[in-house]
Motif scaffolding. Structure first.
Motif, PDB file in Angstrom:
ATOM      1  N   PRO A  42      -0.325  -9.418   1.868  1.00  9.23           N
ATOM      2  CA  PRO A  42      -0.856  -9.587   3.225  1.00  9.23           C
ATOM      3  C   PRO A  42      -1.816  -8.459   3.577  1.00  9.23           C
ATOM      4  N   SER A  43      -2.612  -8.661   4.602  1.00  9.35           N
ATOM      5  CA  SER A  43      -3.380  -7.541   5.139  1.00  9.35           C
ATOM      6  C   SER A  43      -2.386  -6.543   5.727  1.00  9.35           C
ATOM      7  N   MET A  44      -2.670  -5.260   5.554  1.00 10.78           N
ATOM      8  CA  MET A  44      -1.681  -4.261   5.962  1.00 10.78           C
ATOM      9  C   MET A  44      -2.328  -2.949   6.366  1.00 10.78           C
ATOM     10  N   LEU A  45      -1.565  -2.174   7.098  1.00 10.21           N
ATOM     11  CA  LEU A  45      -1.985  -0.829   7.506  1.00 10.21           C
ATOM     12  C   LEU A  45      -0.961   0.164   6.986  1.00 10.21           C
ATOM     13  N   PHE A  46      -1.429   1.203   6.308  1.00 11.29           N
ATOM     14  CA  PHE A  46      -0.573   2.289   5.862  1.00 11.29           C
ATOM     15  C   PHE A  46      -0.693   3.432   6.857  1.00 11.29           C
ATOM     16  N   TRP A  47       0.412   3.789   7.484  1.00  9.10           N
ATOM     17  CA  TRP A  47       0.413   4.852   8.490  1.00  9.10           C
ATOM     18  C   TRP A  47       1.298   5.994   7.991  1.00  9.10           C
ATOM     19  N   GLY A  48       0.722   7.173   7.875  1.00  3.88           N
ATOM     20  CA  GLY A  48       1.496   8.319   7.433  1.00  3.88           C
ATOM     21  C   GLY A  48       0.659   9.576   7.403  1.00  3.88           C
ATOM     22  N   PRO A  49       1.300  10.725   7.219  1.00  4.67           N
ATOM     23  CA  PRO A  49       0.586  12.002   7.163  1.00  4.67           C
ATOM     24  C   PRO A  49      -0.399  12.036   6.000  1.00  4.67           C
ATOM     25  N   PRO A  50      -1.342  12.973   6.018  1.00  2.00           N
ATOM     26  CA  PRO A  50      -2.290  13.105   4.899  1.00  2.00           C
ATOM     27  C   PRO A  50      -1.553  13.428   3.603  1.00  2.00           C
ATOM     28  N   GLY A  51      -2.116  12.976   2.497  1.00  2.00           N
ATOM     29  CA  GLY A  51      -1.582  13.331   1.191  1.00  2.00           C
ATOM     30  C   GLY A  51      -0.282  12.663   0.828  1.00  2.00           C
ATOM     31  N   THR A  52       0.025  11.508   1.424  1.00  2.00           N
ATOM     32  CA  THR A  52       1.276  10.811   1.100  1.00  2.00           C
ATOM     33  C   THR A  52       1.045   9.589   0.216  1.00  2.00           C
ATOM     34  N   PRO A 101     -10.329 -10.666  -2.533  1.00  2.00           N
ATOM     35  CA  PRO A 101     -10.616  -9.254  -2.811  1.00  2.00           C
ATOM     36  C   PRO A 101      -9.915  -8.369  -1.782  1.00  2.00           C
ATOM     37  N   ILE A 102      -9.648  -7.144  -2.167  1.00  2.00           N
ATOM     38  CA  ILE A 102      -9.049  -6.166  -1.253  1.00  2.00           C
ATOM     39  C   ILE A 102     -10.150  -5.275  -0.692  1.00  2.00           C
ATOM     40  N   TRP A 127     -11.108 -14.123   3.732  1.00  2.00           N
ATOM     41  CA  TRP A 127     -12.187 -13.716   2.826  1.00  2.00           C
ATOM     42  C   TRP A 127     -11.814 -12.430   2.102  1.00  2.00           C
ATOM     43  N   VAL A 128     -11.089 -11.566   2.805  1.00  2.00           N
ATOM     44  CA  VAL A 128     -10.616 -10.318   2.209  1.00  2.00           C
ATOM     45  C   VAL A 128      -9.173 -10.090   2.637  1.00  2.00           C
ATOM     46  N   THR A 129      -8.480  -9.295   1.844  1.00  2.00           N
ATOM     47  CA  THR A 129      -7.192  -8.756   2.259  1.00  2.00           C
ATOM     48  C   THR A 129      -7.442  -7.304   2.656  1.00  2.00           C
ATOM     49  N   LEU A 130      -7.240  -7.019   3.916  1.00  2.00           N
ATOM     50  CA  LEU A 130      -7.528  -5.682   4.436  1.00  2.00           C
ATOM     51  C   LEU A 130      -6.356  -4.739   4.197  1.00  2.00           C
ATOM     52  N   ILE A 131      -6.663  -3.558   3.690  1.00  2.00           N
ATOM     53  CA  ILE A 131      -5.686  -2.466   3.657  1.00  2.00           C
ATOM     54  C   ILE A 131      -6.336  -1.278   4.356  1.00  2.00           C
ATOM     55  N   GLY A 132      -5.777  -0.888   5.469  1.00  2.00           N
ATOM     56  CA  GLY A 132      -6.295   0.256   6.219  1.00  2.00           C
ATOM     57  C   GLY A 132      -5.347   1.428   6.114  1.00  2.00           C
TER      58      GLY A 132
END
Length: 427
Positions: A42-52, A101-102, A127-132
């Motif tokens: 699925p399209s998704m958002l990764f939320w976390g501190p820098p460098g994880t 495509p991602i 058209w795309v699978t979004l990963i933010g």
């Protein structure tokens, strides 16, 4: 791999098997592992501190799912860049694969509303699978239309054991480091200076090694501090000090010390902290620590957030200072904070209790015949706009969640409740 690439880049995992940490996502029963297993990304958002490992996970998902991969950075991309890459992604998807495509967007929280809007159709049409990837709370920084189309996954800061695993792996596997005899004697200084950022940890580790002109190297805390003393900063807005200083800031406000609050505010401003991050913390404090002891505090904090979001630095420092001082000098109460916590705990323990019949809505004839709303007493038909009736489910009737604080405004709340609910609110 480029031999001149930093250590963190050279060690970037290429598969979930090599990935360290985030077992809740990549472990055998983790959400991402299951997505890859079933081939449904699925399209998704990764939320976390820098460098994880947000960027790394996006690359791994693309590789293991066999999808074309496109990347943009929100720092230097505009609407035109987004549309161009979406068009390329659409064409590559149609020519080479039946899989979407991602499109990976780093620091998506920096995208404006119009930039985020330009992603909606591509995500909705598939058209795309979004990963933010974002270090900021998506609820604040991502528009609701885009947020509703994405799964949000939280990446946690690395544990000490995870970071030490990365250091040991670097010593054993990196071709550059294998040329030296490296003994890892102590890690506390490296871990502290990196602030839990794996990328920063590895690159600092390499910096220390390169600064020692010897083929045999013992890494100790003293050596690390000596070699890095000129490279550390007074305020790392993505590391440990970021959290320590904002903690001191909020605790100073909670402790009614405007002088300390302004000092820690100045530390954050001079360190280049995001103005909206500071304003959000003030908003939370206004409700959590002050609440109904001074309801105007929340109004002022909200106005502060709106103002600094429009103005930015350097003028926002004045508005932030005014708000911080006002909150520090306000009476304090955490009664609202404790009330919702207590209520949520009861919900978890008792589940979905039925709404009492007299409180239910009755928009149809059948519902009226079933007794929906039949015994409800309309408060405005009674003296003082009040009538004694139970509003909670039978299983938890007479429960008390809100306990007014010992301040002028909430003493008025206490008297108001005691005068109406003679036994229920016998504080």
């Amino acid at each position: 791999m480029n031999d001149n690439a930093p250590l963190a880049e050279r060690l970037r995992p290429q598969s979930l098997e090599d990935y360290v940490s985030q077992s809740h996502l990549v472990g055998e029963n983790g959400a991402l592992a299951q997505h890859l297993k079933h081939g449904l990304i699925p399209s998704m958002l990764f939320w976390g501190p820098p460098g994880t490992g947000k960027t790394t996970l996006a690359h791994i998902i693309a590789t293991e799912s066999g999808r074309p991969f496109y990347a943009l950075s929100a720092i230097n991309s505009g609407v035109k860049d987004v549309r161009d890459v979406i068009e390329k992604a659409k064409q590559s998807g149609g020519l080479f694969t039946t899989k979407n495509p991602i499109l990976f967007i780093d620091e998506i929280h920096r995208f404006s509303k119009s930039q985020q809007d330009s992603l909606l159709q591509a995500v909705e049409k598939g058209w795309v699978t979004l990963i933010g990837a974002t270090t900021e709370n998506p609820s604040f920084e991502v528009i609701s239309a885009l947020l509703s189309r994405c799964q949000v996954y939280i990446l946690n800061a690395f544990e000490k054991a995870d970071l030490e695993t990365l250091l040991k792996r670097a010593i054993k596997t990196d071709q550059h480091l294998l040329k030296k005899n490296i003994q890892l004697k102590e890690t506390n200084a490296l871990l502290r200076l990196s602030g839990g950022d794996a990328r920063k940890l590895l690159n600092m580790f390499e910096l220390v090694i390169n600064a020692i002109d010897s083929d045999t190297i013992e890494i100790t805390d003293e050596i690390v501090l000596t070699k890095l003393q000129n490279t550390t900063v007074n305020y790392d807005k993505t590391g440990e000090q970021h959290y320590d200083i904002v903690s001191a800031f909020i605790k100073s406000i909670r402790g009614s010390d405007p002088n300390a609050a302004v000092y820690w505010l100045a530390r954050m401003i001079e360190g280049g902290e995001d103005v909206k991050f500071i304003a959000r913390r003030l908003l939370i404090s206004a409700s959590e620590d002050i609440g109904n002891a001074n309801p105007t505090a929340l109004v002022i904090a909200n106005n502060t957030f709106q103002a600094v979001s429009t103005i930015g630095y350097p003028e926002s420092r004045i508005i932030l200072s005014q708000c911080a001082i006002y909150l520090a000098c306000s009476p304090k109460s955490n009664a609202a904070y404790k009330a919702i916590g207590a209520a949520q705990q009861v919900v978890k323990e008792t589940g979905n209790l039925q709404v009492p019949l007299d409180l239910r809505n009755a928009p149809t004839k059948l519902m009226k015949e079933l007794g929906y709303g039949a015994d409800y007493k309309y408060a405005h038909d009674y003296a003082n706009n009040f009538v004694d009736q139970e509003f909670l489910p039978e299983a938890i009737k007479d429960s008390t969640f809100y306990k007014p604080g010992d301040n002028q405004r909430e003493k008025a709340h206490r008297n108001f409740l005691k005068n109406r609910w003679k036994s229920k609110y016998d504080y």
